[in-house]
Write a protein that holds these residues in place. Structure first.
Motif, PDB file in Angstrom:
ATOM      1  N   MET A  96     -45.906 -26.255 -55.997  1.00 34.77           N
ATOM      2  CA  MET A  96     -46.539 -27.561 -55.801  1.00 34.77           C
ATOM      3  C   MET A  96     -46.128 -28.518 -56.935  1.00 34.77           C
ATOM      4  SD  MET A  96     -48.103 -28.576 -53.284  1.00 34.77           S
ATOM      5  CE  MET A  96     -49.289 -27.687 -52.317  1.00 34.77           C
ATOM      6  N   ARG A  97     -45.680 -29.689 -56.556  1.00 32.60           N
ATOM      7  CA  ARG A  97     -45.191 -30.710 -57.492  1.00 32.60           C
ATOM      8  C   ARG A  97     -44.092 -30.170 -58.407  1.00 32.60           C
ATOM      9  NH1 ARG A  97     -50.285 -32.051 -56.667  1.00 32.60           N
ATOM     10  NH2 ARG A  97     -51.131 -30.603 -58.166  1.00 32.60           N
ATOM     11  N   GLY A  98     -43.279 -29.218 -57.884  1.00 33.81           N
ATOM     12  CA  GLY A  98     -42.186 -28.687 -58.686  1.00 33.81           C
ATOM     13  C   GLY A  98     -40.980 -29.607 -58.630  1.00 33.81           C
ATOM     14  N   ARG A  99     -39.933 -29.202 -59.355  1.00 31.71           N
ATOM     15  CA  ARG A  99     -38.702 -29.987 -59.333  1.00 31.71           C
ATOM     16  C   ARG A  99     -37.553 -29.101 -58.883  1.00 31.71           C
ATOM     17  NH1 ARG A  99     -38.130 -33.257 -64.809  1.00 31.71           N
ATOM     18  NH2 ARG A  99     -36.133 -33.650 -63.822  1.00 31.71           N
ATOM     19  N   ALA A 100     -36.455 -29.761 -58.501  1.00 33.87           N
ATOM     20  CA  ALA A 100     -35.294 -29.009 -58.026  1.00 33.87           C
ATOM     21  C   ALA A 100     -34.784 -28.110 -59.144  1.00 33.87           C
ATOM     22  CB  ALA A 100     -34.206 -29.976 -57.593  1.00 33.87           C
ATOM     23  N   ASN A 127     -41.812 -25.641 -64.424  1.00 35.38           N
ATOM     24  CA  ASN A 127     -42.048 -26.670 -63.419  1.00 35.38           C
ATOM     25  C   ASN A 127     -40.970 -26.646 -62.334  1.00 35.38           C
ATOM     26  OD1 ASN A 127     -43.342 -28.801 -62.283  1.00 35.38           O
ATOM     27  ND2 ASN A 127     -42.307 -30.332 -63.516  1.00 35.38           N
ATOM     28  N   MET A 128     -40.367 -25.473 -62.083  1.00 31.91           N
ATOM     29  CA  MET A 128     -39.239 -25.412 -61.171  1.00 31.91           C
ATOM     30  C   MET A 128     -39.636 -24.712 -59.877  1.00 31.91           C
ATOM     31  SD  MET A 128     -35.725 -24.218 -62.805  1.00 31.91           S
ATOM     32  CE  MET A 128     -34.947 -25.370 -63.882  1.00 31.91           C
ATOM     33  N   VAL A 129     -39.039 -25.111 -58.750  1.00 25.13           N
ATOM     34  CA  VAL A 129     -39.217 -24.302 -57.546  1.00 25.13           C
ATOM     35  C   VAL A 129     -38.323 -23.066 -57.687  1.00 25.13           C
ATOM     36  CG1 VAL A 129     -39.748 -26.291 -56.134  1.00 25.13           C
ATOM     37  CG2 VAL A 129     -37.422 -25.511 -56.284  1.00 25.13           C
TER      38      VAL A 129
END
Lengths: 180, 112
Positions: free
Chosen positions: B49-53, B64-66
């Motif tokens: 959720m609300r991660g980054r590429a 913070n990564m998917v």
């Protein structure tokens, strides 16, 4: 995440149209809509590499499918499945849903991935041991044998397509020469 | 969880199409739809959720990564799906040339 729900509902609607419409060309166009919506969904889910690949693959797939259907059988996609077959399929779907309940309960909640194996890759990347793009690093470095297998499968598929599209086998060509 | 359920519905539409339809092209379409659903499901399972590429940049925090692993494997699966679909369509076209129809009940050798 509302855009993801909209995209999924659009994909389901397009899939139902693709399955139920009689005209084959329209069905192919509808399945193209599903694939392109999937590409946008990948973009929403923060997977840009996949979005690009899906776009290219979808367009190639669409070209092949349209080439296969465009002049053939414009009227013949009769839905008319026997009632027993439809009932059996519905029973199968219900059974599948019932069996899927357990695994669904065991899934991690949406938005919180397990992230167990990938942790190693991400940590190595954070130490500066990989390319900035982690997906291409995994494909070409950590799991290069997978990519080798993929290339093998693709090559085999191409050989199969070429073998099937060949007009005459060796035997047929010899027989033809004899008749001439 | 609703997203997973919608994805499952998409998969079941594809399975229904494979089981019920008589037209070869329709069966290939059903196969493609269920393949899309499975690919989407794997990516959904790796989404944060609300991660980054998963691309490193200066201000990217690791937490913070998917998940990049399903993305890499689904990339492989998409390309293999293209290969198998092309092979299936070629088979269908050759059957059409031989029997003049896509209807599997009218194709003699496929009657089951």
């Amino acid at each position: 995440m509302i855009e993801l729900y909209i995209l999924l509902l659009f994909m389901i609607a397009a899939a139902v149209i693709a399955v139920e419409i009689r005209d084959l060309l329209s069905a192919v166009v509808a399945v193209g809509a599903v694939g392109l919506a999937l590409s946008v969904a990948f973009l929403v889910l923060k997977a840009p590499d996949l979005a690009i690949t899906q776009l290219v693959v979808e367009i190639i797939c669409l070209i092949i499918l349209i080439r296969a259907t465009v002049t053939r059988d414009r009227v013949a996609a009769r839905g008319g499945a026997a009632l027993a077959v439809g009932a059996a399929a519905c029973a199968f779907v219900v059974l599948f849903l019932a069996l899927a309940r357990g695994p669904f309960a065991a899934l991690p909640p949406f938005g919180a991935p397990l992230f167990r194996t990938a942790e190693l890759y991400v940590e190595a990347g954070a130490r500066g041991e990989s390319e900035p793009n982690l997906v291409s690093t995994i494909i070409l470095n950590w799991r290069a044998y997978d990519t080798l297998g993929e290339a093998t499968v693709l090559f085999t598929a191409v050989i199969g397509v070429l073998a099937l599209l060949r007009r005459h086998g060796r035997k047929g060509a010899a027989a033809e020469e004899e008749t001439e | 969880m609703t997203v997973y359920l919608l994805c499952l519905v998409l998969f079941l539409i594809g399975v229904y199409c494979i089981l019920v339809k008589r037209n070869l092209i329709k069966i290939i379409i059903g196969l493609a739809i269920s393949e899309y659903a499975v690919n989407l499901f794997l990516i959904l399972a790796g989404y944060r959720m609300r991660g980054r590429a998963p691309i490193f940049s200066g201000d990217q925090a690791v937490a913070n990564m998917v998940d990049p692993l399903p993305q890499a494997l689904v990339l492989t699966a998409i390309v293999i799906g293209l290969g198998s679909t092309a092979l299936l369509i070629t088979l269908a076209v050759r059957l059409y040339e031989k029997y003049g129809t896509f209807d599997i009940t009218r194709i003699r050798e496929l009657r089951g």
